[in-house]
Design a protein around this motif. Sequence first.
Motif, PDB file in Angstrom:
ATOM      1  N   VAL A 101       0.850  -1.184   0.000  1.00  0.00           N
ATOM      2  CA  VAL A 101       0.000   0.000   0.000  1.00  0.00           C
ATOM      3  C   VAL A 101       0.890   1.240   0.000  1.00  0.00           C
ATOM      4  O   VAL A 101       1.751   1.401   0.853  1.00  0.00           O
ATOM      5  CB  VAL A 101      -0.932   0.012   1.229  1.00  0.00           C
ATOM      6  N   LEU A 102       0.667   2.104  -0.970  1.00  0.00           N
ATOM      7  CA  LEU A 102       1.461   3.319  -1.106  1.00  0.00           C
ATOM      8  C   LEU A 102       0.528   4.526  -0.990  1.00  0.00           C
ATOM      9  O   LEU A 102      -0.003   5.013  -1.980  1.00  0.00           O
ATOM     10  CB  LEU A 102       2.196   3.319  -2.445  1.00  0.00           C
ATOM     11  N   THR A 103       0.280   4.950   0.243  1.00  0.00           N
ATOM     12  CA  THR A 103      -0.553   6.111   0.506  1.00  0.00           C
ATOM     13  C   THR A 103       0.263   7.110   1.324  1.00  0.00           C
ATOM     14  O   THR A 103       1.397   6.822   1.725  1.00  0.00           O
ATOM     15  CB  THR A 103      -1.818   5.733   1.303  1.00  0.00           C
ATOM     16  N   LEU A 144       4.629   6.062   7.819  1.00  0.00           N
ATOM     17  CA  LEU A 144       4.897   4.959   8.743  1.00  0.00           C
ATOM     18  C   LEU A 144       6.237   4.278   8.469  1.00  0.00           C
ATOM     19  O   LEU A 144       6.794   3.650   9.364  1.00  0.00           O
ATOM     20  CB  LEU A 144       3.769   3.925   8.665  1.00  0.00           C
ATOM     21  N   VAL A 145       6.753   4.403   7.256  1.00  0.00           N
ATOM     22  CA  VAL A 145       8.030   3.762   6.910  1.00  0.00           C
ATOM     23  C   VAL A 145       9.152   4.297   7.782  1.00  0.00           C
ATOM     24  O   VAL A 145      10.088   3.573   8.126  1.00  0.00           O
ATOM     25  CB  VAL A 145       8.337   3.943   5.403  1.00  0.00           C
ATOM     26  N   VAL A 146       9.051   5.553   8.215  1.00  0.00           N
ATOM     27  CA  VAL A 146      10.059   6.147   9.097  1.00  0.00           C
ATOM     28  C   VAL A 146      10.117   5.391  10.428  1.00  0.00           C
ATOM     29  O   VAL A 146      11.174   5.245  11.032  1.00  0.00           O
ATOM     30  CB  VAL A 146       9.755   7.646   9.328  1.00  0.00           C
ATOM     31  N   ASN A 147       8.984   4.873  10.885  1.00  0.00           N
ATOM     32  CA  ASN A 147       8.903   4.118  12.136  1.00  0.00           C
ATOM     33  C   ASN A 147       9.086   2.618  11.936  1.00  0.00           C
ATOM     34  O   ASN A 147       8.684   1.835  12.795  1.00  0.00           O
ATOM     35  CB  ASN A 147       7.548   4.364  12.800  1.00  0.00           C
ATOM     36  N   GLN A 172       7.474   0.686   9.863  1.00  0.00           N
ATOM     37  CA  GLN A 172       6.183   0.045   9.679  1.00  0.00           C
ATOM     38  C   GLN A 172       5.840   0.048   8.196  1.00  0.00           C
ATOM     39  O   GLN A 172       6.002   1.059   7.513  1.00  0.00           O
ATOM     40  CB  GLN A 172       5.091   0.768  10.469  1.00  0.00           C
ATOM     41  N   TYR A 173       5.367  -1.099   7.715  1.00  0.00           N
ATOM     42  CA  TYR A 173       5.030  -1.261   6.301  1.00  0.00           C
ATOM     43  C   TYR A 173       3.595  -1.759   6.191  1.00  0.00           C
ATOM     44  O   TYR A 173       3.121  -2.520   7.031  1.00  0.00           O
ATOM     45  CB  TYR A 173       5.992  -2.242   5.634  1.00  0.00           C
ATOM     46  N   THR A 174       2.907  -1.353   5.126  1.00  0.00           N
ATOM     47  CA  THR A 174       1.501  -1.676   4.955  1.00  0.00           C
ATOM     48  C   THR A 174       1.294  -2.524   3.708  1.00  0.00           C
ATOM     49  O   THR A 174       1.832  -2.208   2.645  1.00  0.00           O
ATOM     50  CB  THR A 174       0.676  -0.372   4.833  1.00  0.00           C
ATOM     51  N   PHE A 175       0.514  -3.601   3.856  1.00  0.00           N
ATOM     52  CA  PHE A 175       0.204  -4.509   2.758  1.00  0.00           C
ATOM     53  C   PHE A 175      -1.289  -4.783   2.736  1.00  0.00           C
ATOM     54  O   PHE A 175      -1.963  -4.695   3.762  1.00  0.00           O
ATOM     55  CB  PHE A 175       0.906  -5.861   2.945  1.00  0.00           C
ATOM     56  N   ASP A 176      -1.793  -5.166   1.572  1.00  0.00           N
ATOM     57  CA  ASP A 176      -3.132  -5.728   1.454  1.00  0.00           C
ATOM     58  C   ASP A 176      -2.958  -7.223   1.217  1.00  0.00           C
ATOM     59  O   ASP A 176      -2.210  -7.625   0.318  1.00  0.00           O
ATOM     60  CB  ASP A 176      -3.900  -5.105   0.287  1.00  0.00           C
ATOM     61  N   VAL A 177      -3.625  -8.028   2.035  1.00  0.00           N
ATOM     62  CA  VAL A 177      -3.481  -9.477   1.945  1.00  0.00           C
ATOM     63  C   VAL A 177      -4.852 -10.125   1.796  1.00  0.00           C
ATOM     64  O   VAL A 177      -5.885  -9.470   1.930  1.00  0.00           O
ATOM     65  CB  VAL A 177      -2.746 -10.057   3.180  1.00  0.00           C
TER      66      VAL A 177
END
Length: 103
Positions: free
Chosen positions: A10-12, A18-21, A23-28
């Motif tokens: 997810v690229l929002t 969140l990448v700085v912390n 943390q990465y976001t995905f749709d599964v």
Amino acid sequence: MMINLIKHFVLTEKSTKLVVNNQYTFDVDLRLTKTQIKGLIQELFNIKIIAINTHILPRKKKRVGTIQGYKTRYKRVIITVKSGQTIDFFPEPKKEESSIKAS
């Protein structure tokens, strides 16, 4: 194949912050549990996951002509990676060395 269960990264605006912390976001896939997601992502990216947060997004209506339906559902996952480790989604292309040497 297990890789098909991860839909996409997810690229929002929020996910890039969140990448700085770490943390990465995905749709599964909707059927995956937290332990399955953790094992799958750790194996795929060779990283250590500290925490996983999941939520199922609400259904959205979709209309094609006179037919009305719903978009496919999925689960959104925010993973926290051990500090010092990263997931490189946009690797820089390798520089090719010139095969012609100056003489």
